[in-house]
Design an enzyme around this catalytic site. Structure first.
Site, PDB file in Angstrom:
ATOM      1  N   LYS A 109       0.881  -1.167   0.000  1.00  0.00           N
ATOM      2  CA  LYS A 109       0.000   0.000   0.000  1.00  0.00           C
ATOM      3  C   LYS A 109       0.916   1.213   0.000  1.00  0.00           C
ATOM      4  CE  LYS A 109      -3.030   2.892   2.694  1.00  0.00           C
ATOM      5  NZ  LYS A 109      -3.808   3.159   3.897  1.00  0.00           N
ATOM      6  N   GLY A 170      -8.123   9.300   9.267  1.00  0.00           N
ATOM      7  CA  GLY A 170      -8.497   9.405  10.678  1.00  0.00           C
ATOM      8  C   GLY A 170      -9.513  10.488  10.982  1.00  0.00           C
ATOM      9  N   ALA A 196      -9.607   5.701   3.590  1.00  0.00           N
ATOM     10  CA  ALA A 196      -9.450   6.853   4.493  1.00  0.00           C
ATOM     11  C   ALA A 196     -10.694   7.725   4.582  1.00  0.00           C
ATOM     12  CB  ALA A 196      -8.254   7.734   4.121  1.00  0.00           C
ATOM     13  N   GLY A 197     -10.971   8.122   5.811  1.00  0.00           N
ATOM     14  CA  GLY A 197     -12.027   9.083   6.071  1.00  0.00           C
ATOM     15  C   GLY A 197     -13.332   8.489   6.579  1.00  0.00           C
ATOM     16  N   ALA A 218      -9.477   1.880   9.155  1.00  0.00           N
ATOM     17  CA  ALA A 218      -8.831   1.469  10.403  1.00  0.00           C
ATOM     18  C   ALA A 218      -9.460   2.197  11.580  1.00  0.00           C
ATOM     19  CB  ALA A 218      -7.329   1.737  10.344  1.00  0.00           C
TER      20      ALA A 218
END
Lengths: 264, 66
Positions: A109, A170, A196-197, A218
């Protein structure tokens, strides 16, 4: 009396995510950052049903207890090493090569960010790093801006997928530009992974409804008050969004359309 | 002989190998990668590669993140 609802087999059992000729039953790719402990992380990964999970590479610290690599191995989850923390092509290449040696995988990644405050990808460095890694035999999954042209360039360079952000890493801001995500999906010949987000389950479902092939998240899970519960919510959301996409939603109308027959 | 290991200058015996450096940091040997002066040293070469004065040795492993 109960009614058996049959879900088309094609949707449930034979709808794998395929990246670089490898099939995944789950369309949820997990990250590992932010978990309060390895034990909680492991529970969350299992609840999420993920088959591929990204990990960072850092200097060995003698105090480190347990290993995220062991967690992935004992649960049969494919590691996807990332280049988090890299700001330049040189950093990213070094980290990717170390990861390939350590984790015995040529998947990466690719993250090349511009600054600490936004963690937004640096498109110039990203393209350069992607090209060099592809040339070096890596399966490259780049974390990119939600820019359709940049996504196209990354695909043309030989990346195995493109991973546009929904919003900054995040942030939990969800998908700020769904129109751009749709444009990326429309033109892409490789899987599109929303990365993301994502803050909550409805946003993961939206990503899939927009046509993304998978979601990578995550913090939404690892920083939730109940990580395992949120992981299972994300698993369901990704599945639900995928099915809704395949089912084909009704057009949006300005006025009502009666769903009952007109009275006689 | 001074060697810079994971950013810290340390005094190591002459003829120290990459394998010795790894053992001084961790008991693990899977999931680990080593670079000497930014060049990756494959695991099979750890025991046969000696480090020299002022080499920069980085020993990395997978951690939670990203």
């Amino acid at each position: 009396m109960t009614t058996q609802i049959s879900v088309p087999a094609a949707v449930d059992t034979r709808d794998p995510l395929v990246i670089a000729d490898r099939e995944f039953g789950s369309r949820l790719i997990m990250g590992t950052g932010g978990a309060p402990s390895l034990h909680i992380l492991e529970e969350a990964l299992l609840a999420s049903g993920t088959e591929m999970t990204t990990v960072a590479m850092r200097r060995v610290a003698p105090s480190t207890q347990g290993s995220v690599w062991d967690v992935l191995r004992r649960n049969g989850i494919q590691p996807l090493p990332n280049t988090a923390g890299c700001f330049t092509t040189t950093d990213a290449l070094r980290t990717a090569r170390m990861a390939r040696e350590a984790l015995e995988t040529n998947w990466v990644k690719l993250e090349v960010v511009a600054d600490e405050r936004t963690l937004l990808p640096d498109p110039v460095e990203l393209l350069d790093a992607a090209e060099r890694l592809v040339d070096d035999g890596f399966i490259v999954l780049p974390y990119t801006n939600d820019d359709p042209i940049l996504a196209r360039r990354l695909e043309q360079l030989g990346c195995a997928a493109v991973m546009p952000l929904g919003s900054p890493i995040g942030s939990g801001l969800g998908i700020r530009n769904p129109h751009n995500i749709e444009l990326i999906v429309e033109q892409a010949g490789v899987p599109v992974i929303l990365d993301a987000g994502i803050g909550t389950a409805s946003e993961a479902a939206l990503a899939m409804e927009l046509g993304c092939d998978a979601v990578l998240l995550a913090s939404a899970v690892t920083r939730a008050q109940e990580p395992m519960l949120m992981a299972s919510a994300m698993r369901d959301a990704v599945t639900a969004g995928r099915r809704a996409r395949l089912a084909g939603r009704i057009p949006v109308r300005r006025y009502a359309e009666a769903s009952s027959p007109t009275p006689d | 002989m001074d060697v810079i290991i994971n950013g810290e200058r340390r005094d190591m015996a002459p003829h120290t190998t990459v394998a010795d450096v790894v053992r001084s940091l961790t008991e693990e040997n899977s999931g680990i990668a080593v670079a000497v002066n930014d060049e990756v040293v494959p695991k099979a070469a750890w025991a046969g590669t000696t480090v020299t004065e002022n080499d920069r040795v980085d020993v990395l492993t997978a951690v939670q993140g990203g």
